[in-house]
Write a protein that holds these residues in place. Structure first.
Motif, PDB file in Angstrom:
ATOM      1  N   VAL A  98       0.866  -1.183   0.000  1.00 18.92           N
ATOM      2  CA  VAL A  98       0.000   0.000   0.000  1.00 18.92           C
ATOM      3  C   VAL A  98       0.900   1.229   0.000  1.00 18.92           C
ATOM      4  CG1 VAL A  98      -1.913   1.159   1.141  1.00 18.92           C
ATOM      5  CG2 VAL A  98      -1.685  -1.326   1.330  1.00 18.92           C
ATOM      6  N   THR A 100       0.022   4.231  -1.363  1.00 23.55           N
ATOM      7  CA  THR A 100      -0.733   5.484  -1.391  1.00 23.55           C
ATOM      8  C   THR A 100      -1.239   5.922  -0.024  1.00 23.55           C
ATOM      9  OG1 THR A 100      -2.726   4.235  -1.934  1.00 23.55           O
ATOM     10  CG2 THR A 100      -1.454   5.143  -3.780  1.00 23.55           C
ATOM     11  N   ALA A 101      -1.069   5.094   0.977  1.00 22.16           N
ATOM     12  CA  ALA A 101      -1.536   5.444   2.322  1.00 22.16           C
ATOM     13  C   ALA A 101      -0.634   6.514   2.937  1.00 22.16           C
ATOM     14  CB  ALA A 101      -1.545   4.207   3.218  1.00 22.16           C
ATOM     15  N   ARG A 102      -1.157   7.216   3.936  1.00 23.57           N
ATOM     16  CA  ARG A 102      -0.343   8.214   4.652  1.00 23.57           C
ATOM     17  C   ARG A 102       0.918   7.572   5.203  1.00 23.57           C
ATOM     18  NH1 ARG A 102       0.402  10.211   9.626  1.00 23.57           N
ATOM     19  NH2 ARG A 102      -1.129   8.951  10.682  1.00 23.57           N
ATOM     20  N   THR A 120       6.630  -0.823   7.793  1.00 24.34           N
ATOM     21  CA  THR A 120       6.477   0.587   7.462  1.00 24.34           C
ATOM     22  C   THR A 120       7.857   1.231   7.527  1.00 24.34           C
ATOM     23  OG1 THR A 120       5.973   1.072   9.766  1.00 24.34           O
ATOM     24  CG2 THR A 120       4.095   0.750   8.304  1.00 24.34           C
TER      25      THR A 120
END
Length: 145
Positions: A98, A100-102, A120
């Motif tokens: 993912v 595009t997540a913050r 992350t």
């Protein structure tokens, strides 16, 4: 026995039933070692830390393991792609990337144990949240099994 005592015993028994068994703890520790090794193969100078429920000792048998990678100076897409490829090569199944997540994340699963994890990068204040939870647990130790 009072109602409060009976309720306390019930809650204590429920909490005990949710604790990780020694084999569950061992399989998580092995996944942590493998994950750190695979990430460091891609980014040798990085630091890989644990945060979330495993770091705060609140993990349930169904909890995933949260990792933060620090000190990588590459573009978001490139970092995520490199980790996903390394995991595939190293035997971990990447279930989602993912970007595009913050907070961009690589979600993965260990096929043998079905344990899940999230990777992350450079989350600000990640250690503050772990410290906050640990401090609150210590301050209210009588509530924690």
């Amino acid at each position: 026995m009072s109602l409060y005592d009976a309720l306390g015993e019930e809650l204590s028994a429920a909490a005990t039933s949710l604790e990780l068994t020694p084999p569950e703890q061992l399989s998580r520790q092995e996944l942590i070692k493998k994950t750190k090794r695979l990430v460091r193969q891609v980014f040798p100078s990085c630091t890989v830390e644990i945060y979330g429920s495993w770091a705060t000792h609140l993990a349930l048998p169904s909890s995933d393991i949260d990792f933060v990678v620090l000190g990588v100076k590459e573009g978001r897409e490139k970092m995520l792609d490199k980790v996903a490829r390394a995991f595939k090569k190293g035997g971990l199944l990447t279930t989602a990337v993912v970007s595009t997540a913050r907070v961009p994340v690589v979600k993965f699963t260990c096929p043998q144990t079905k344990l899940r994890g999230d990777i992350t990068f450079d989350i600000p204040h990640w250690s503050d949240s772990v410290s906050l939870v640990r401090d609150n647990i210590a301050a209210h130790e009588s509530y924690h099994a």
